[in-house]
Design an enzyme around this catalytic site. Structure first.
Site, PDB file in Angstrom:
ATOM      1  N   GLY A 258      48.432  45.897   7.407  1.00 22.77           N
ATOM      2  CA  GLY A 258      47.763  47.196   7.396  1.00 22.77           C
ATOM      3  C   GLY A 258      47.955  47.890   6.068  1.00 22.77           C
ATOM      4  N   ASN A 259      47.624  49.161   6.019  1.00 16.45           N
ATOM      5  CA  ASN A 259      47.817  49.930   4.783  1.00 16.45           C
ATOM      6  C   ASN A 259      48.069  51.391   5.129  1.00 16.45           C
ATOM      7  OD1 ASN A 259      45.148  51.467   4.647  1.00 16.45           O
ATOM      8  ND2 ASN A 259      44.420  49.353   4.815  1.00 16.45           N
ATOM      9  N   ARG A 260      48.329  52.196   4.101  1.00 16.11           N
ATOM     10  CA  ARG A 260      48.776  53.577   4.307  1.00 16.11           C
ATOM     11  C   ARG A 260      47.664  54.601   4.433  1.00 16.11           C
ATOM     12  NH1 ARG A 260      54.202  53.793   3.288  1.00 16.11           N
ATOM     13  NH2 ARG A 260      55.042  52.182   1.931  1.00 16.11           N
TER      14      ARG A 260
ATOM     15  N   ALA B  72      39.780  52.305   4.512  1.00 18.99           N
ATOM     16  CA  ALA B  72      40.518  51.367   3.672  1.00 18.99           C
ATOM     17  C   ALA B  72      40.538  50.039   4.417  1.00 18.99           C
ATOM     18  CB  ALA B  72      41.928  51.889   3.421  1.00 18.99           C
TER      19      ALA B  72
END
Ligand code: C5P
Length: 222
Positions: free
Chosen positions: A29-31, A96
């Site tokens: 995943g990402n922030r 994102a």
């Protein structure tokens, strides 16, 4: 610009991160917080549009009057987008989306065995570019988070993705991701406009107004 500049229009927004499963309990995943996309969805709704918000996993309340579709993976996001975007006049890609996903997520939880491991990845679809390549595309707005040569890299994205508007912002320590304030430059063929620094909610309102002007054919070069 009138405050109801998007009355009668449909706007789709993608927001948040995607989660790409590694096994049943783990993901890549990402922030991304989703704040920008949710703020744009709220602003578009306040401007009178029907708004469809395709959201990855985020901790944000659905803005009033916005239709929300929750997804986890890039493939799910792609599916939801193509299912509904045909009815939309404006597509804003703020999500994102993970660039890669595990080639073969494990069916059961991967166990620790003291050995090193290699994770094989395959590229995810570029949802924004796919929307722009549809037979009758909506007006497309994308985001370019860059750490250097911000404008040049962002402008290149206009052509490489075939989109109409790109919102360039510099990211890095305390900039862009997971923050409330932002400064951006909107670029399009033959024009540019700098917005901010301002809270994401105010920037969202200005971005929506700019897109509405473009839809109405009243956007000036700047
Ligand atoms: O190429 P890059 O990831 O920098 O482009 C960012 C823009 O493209 C954002 O607007 C993002 O929402 C969109 N995007 C997408 N699908 C992807 C990757 C990016 O819609 N797989």
């Amino acid at each position: 610009l009138g405050s109801r500049s998007l009355t009668g229009r449909c706007v789709m927004v993608t927001a948040g991160p995607t989660r790409e499963p590694v096994d049943p309990v783990r993901y890549l995943g990402n922030r991304s917080s989703g704040k920008t996309g949710f703020a744009i969805a709220a602003a578009a709704r306040r401007a009178g549009a029907r708004v469809i918000l395709v959201a990855g996993p985020v901790n944000l309340a659905t803005p009033p009057g916005v239709e929300r579709v929750d997804v986890q993976t890039a493939e799910e996001m792609r599916y939801a987008v193509h299912a509904w975007v045909g009815a939309c006049d404006l597509f804003v890609g703020t999500a994102a989306v993970a660039d890669y996903r595990p080639a073969e997520p494990a069916a059961g939880k991967v166990k620790r065995d003291g050995e090193g491991r290699t994770l094989s990845l395959v590229p995810n679809p570029d949802i924004l570019a796919e929307v722009a390549a549809r037979p009758k595309p909506p007006l497309t707005m994308g985001f370019a988070a860059e750490t250097g040569d911000v404008e040049a890299n962002a402008r290149a994205k206009l052509a490489s993705k075939g989109i109409d508007l790109v919102v360039a912002n510099e990211v890095g320590e305390g900039k862009g991701f997971d923050t409330d304030d932002n400064t951006v430059t909107v670029l399009w063929e033959g024009g540019r406009r700098r917005l901010g620094p301002a809270p994401k909610t105010e920037l969202a309102r200005e971005l929506v107004a700019l897109a509405a002007a473009r839809l109405d054919g009243t956007l000036q070069g700047g």
